[in-house]
Design an enzyme around this catalytic site. Structure first.
Site, mmCIF file in Angstrom:
data_model
loop_
_atom_site.group_PDB
_atom_site.id
_atom_site.type_symbol
_atom_site.label_atom_id
_atom_site.label_comp_id
_atom_site.label_asym_id
_atom_site.label_seq_id
_atom_site.Cartn_x
_atom_site.Cartn_y
_atom_site.Cartn_z
ATOM 1 C CG HIS A 126 35.918 47.997 43.171
ATOM 2 N ND1 HIS A 126 34.860 48.136 42.316
ATOM 3 C CD2 HIS A 126 35.889 46.733 43.632
ATOM 4 C CE1 HIS A 126 34.211 46.993 42.278
ATOM 5 N NE2 HIS A 126 34.809 46.128 43.063
ATOM 6 C CB SER B 248 31.673 44.613 42.063
ATOM 7 O OG SER B 248 32.513 44.309 43.138
ATOM 8 C CG ASP C 86 33.965 51.074 41.127
ATOM 9 O OD1 ASP C 86 34.456 51.380 42.221
ATOM 10 O OD2 ASP C 86 33.636 49.906 40.858
#
Ligand SMILES: *[C@@H]1O[C@H](CO)[C@@H](O)[C@H](O)[C@H]1NC(C)=O
Ligand SMILES: *[C@@H]1O[C@H](CO)[C@@H](O)[C@H](O)[C@H]1NC(C)=O
Ligand SMILES: CC(=O)N[C@H]1CO[C@H](CO)[C@@H](O)[C@@H]1O
Ligand SMILES: [Ca+2]
Ligand SMILES: [Ca+2]
Length: 545
Positions: free
Chosen positions: A210, A359, A169
């Site tokens: 994230h 996600s 990520d």
């Protein structure tokens, strides 16, 4: 070509191409009592006797798992709850039975509306009670019992020890006090700036949060009074920073994916000392106008593609649907409840209640797989997919567009949710006893090579008769993945709809008509569409539209 794989298999093609929009139907599926039962003895006659003794119509041996039988109900009147509980109890008490795995998941009501404080693991983490995806007691207007059933796995002693999960990520705040103790620096790397420190790049808006949020869902430490608790709170987490650039290059992507192991198919075959790295992929956030079968990673056989449900069991508005999705976990709630998001760690030592998206769902799955790997470190990437198929549950998931159906071996699936929501407790129990599936074979089932025209009614029907390579070394006795490799000339590929039906009658929507595709000019060239819906079926016979 359409390919399937498993104890051999790859078949080919069918296709129904339509330029007419599909009408949505909102029918309720039928709820019946189906059970997977593991017997001490492998004997099929004993399974039939058991079925008869307990009032089931019949028992079917599942070809890919030793001693596992599927018990079918006698009547198909829709029923809920009570009867299934009694059945379950009686089956569990039978001396011939080793384990009972209820398919629909309502057996979990047995667990009751357990108070969070009743759980042995009496977490002192301030956000623990907001983590409805771990234990759903109805927080934030959610549906009680609709969760990952991690409490059962934890109570059995599985918390992810010895397993590392890499988050590919935008980096991880590895100094975060809820992550630092579980951070695996050796397995981490920064492919965006080519160094061993995948720390997120600072931006004023905290854009690169994230990976840190995903890491907390998997591996946030338990009982440390900080933020919440990871699904596998004693697992290690590694950061692979790769997403923070203006564009993704093939080199960055390939080297990130093969970090520690090698490129994806390679990693699947060679990773973890030959048992195969396990890749978890989010089905995608394109919404109902997109089709995740068009995402090469999601639709790959080598990844476990995970979709998301919200906290009352409905689909998330951004969910894409496709036949390659294997199972689902959770993202945020649809209501504007500020506590309906996914509670987890955030940048710079903070916590958040607002993580979301498919996600956000994929890391929960990675956490559940870590629990299963702790229960049985010998699981291969294929074993993990089998366990996912067998133990995921419909629970109270509700898809307004696509019905829940049963495939040819009785496994219940849905076009959007796959085989249902992951059940960590069910998964570790089955993992512990699991015997590795036999060698995988690959068979090209057949093909239609000469060009055919789509008729004026907008349809083209193709069929393929397959012997699944019977008589050859690569005979496929039952299916894992099926791929249809399709080439179509069309002016707008977004207009195409491709359906496929297996010899056992299981229908997969390989490509749905997409508004997003309206922009897309041209057809498809050798695109491999994958379905997981025919899992466990005998591939021999006629594949059609
Ligand atoms: C494909 O399947 C979907 C869902 O069952 C259905 O709505 C659609 O009409 C089918 N397409 C064709 C061409 O039969
Ligand atoms: C399909 O499109 C390709 C590329 O545009 C072209 O070469 C081919 O002749 C077309 N086939 C048919 C049957 O029209
Ligand atoms: C939004 C938020 O909670 N920010 C906090 C993150 O952590 C830093 C350092 O602890 C605080 O100063 C912020 O207020
Ligand atoms: Ca760095
Ligand atoms: Ca914590």
């Amino acid at each position: 070509m359409l390919e399937f794989s498993r104890d051999g298999a790859t078949v080919t093609l069918i296709l129904l191409l339509v330029t007419v929009p599909a009408a949505a139907s909102a029918e309720e599926g039928i709820f019946t009592n189906h059970f997977l039962v593991e017997l001490h003895e492998q004997a099929e006659d004993e399974a039939h006797q058991l079925a008869t003794d307990h009032g089931f119509d019949s028992a079917r041996k599942l070809p890919f798992a030793q001693g596992l039988f599927h018990l079918y109900p006698k009547d198909v009147t829709p029923t809920r709850g009570r009867r299934s509980l009694q059945h379950r109890q009686r089956l569990e008490d039978d001396h011939r039975v080793k384990n009972v795995f209820e398919q629909e998941g309502f057996g979990r009501t047995k667990r009751g509306y357990r108070d969070i404080n009743d759980i042995d693991t009496n977490m002192n983490d301030p956000l623990f009670s907001k983590q409805w995806y771990l234990i759903n007691t109805g927080q934030a207007d959610g549906t009680p019992g609709l969760d990952l059933n991690v409490a059962e796995a934890w109570e059995l002693g599985y918390t992810g020890r010895g397993v590392t999960i890499a988050i590919m990520d935008d980096g991880i705040d590895y100094l975060h006090p809820d992550l630092a103790s579980n951070y695996n620096a050796e397995a981490s790397y920064d492919f965006s700036s080519n160094d061993p420190y995948p720390y997120p790049r600072y931006t004023d808006d905290w854009f690169n949060s994230h990976g840190t949020r995903c890491a907390g869902e998997v591996s946030a430490a338990a009982n440390n009074n900080i933020c919440g608790v990871g699904v596998a709170f004693n697992s290690k987490v590694a950061g692979i920073r790769m997403l923070d650039q203006p564009f993704m290059t093939d080199v960055i992507e390939a080297s990130s994916i093969s970090h520690m192991p090698q490129a994806m198919a390679d990693g699947v075959n060679k990773g973890r000392g030959g048992k195969g790295s396990i890749y978890v992929w989010a089905s995608g956030d394109g919404g109902s106008f997109d089709d995740c079968n068009c995402d090469g990673y999601a639709s790959s056989m080598w990844t476990i593609s995970i979709n998301s449900a919200i906290n009352d069991g409905r689909t998330a508005l951004y969910d894409e649907s496709c036949s390659s999705t294997l199972a689902s976990t959770f993202s945020n709630g649809r209501k504007r409840n500020p506590e309906a998001g996914v509670a987890t760690t955030d940048l710079y030592g903070n916590c958040t209640l607002r993580h979301s998206g498919t996600s956000a769902a994929a890391p929960e799955a990675a956490g559940v797989f870590a629990l299963a790997l702790e229960a049985n470190p010998d699981l291969t990437w294929r074993d993990m997919q089998h366990l996912t198929v067998l133990t995921s549950k419909r629970n109270q998931l509700h898809d307004e567009v696509h019905q829940w159906r049963r495939n040819g071996v009785g496994l219940e699936f849905n076009h959007l949710f796959g085989y249902g929501v992951l059940d960590a407790g069910g998964m570790v129990k089955m993992a512990k006893e699991w015997k590795a599936v036999p060698e995988r074979f690959h068979c090209v089932a057949g093909s239609v090579q000469e060009p055919r025209k789509i008729a004026s009614d907008g349809k083209l029907v193709l069929t393929i008769d397959s012997d699944a390579c019977q008589g050859k070394d690569n005979f496929v006795r039952y299916l894992e993945h099926v791929q249809a490799v399709v080439t179509v000339n069309a002016s707008r590929r977004g207009d195409l709809n491709v359906n496929m039906t297996s010899p056992a009658g299981t229908k997969s929507i390989l490509l749905s008509r997409r508004a997003a595709g309206q922009r897309l000019q041209g057809g498809l060239r050798q695109v491999a569409f994958m379905t997981t819906h025919t899992w466990g079926e005998d591939p021999r016979g006629t594949w059609g539209p």
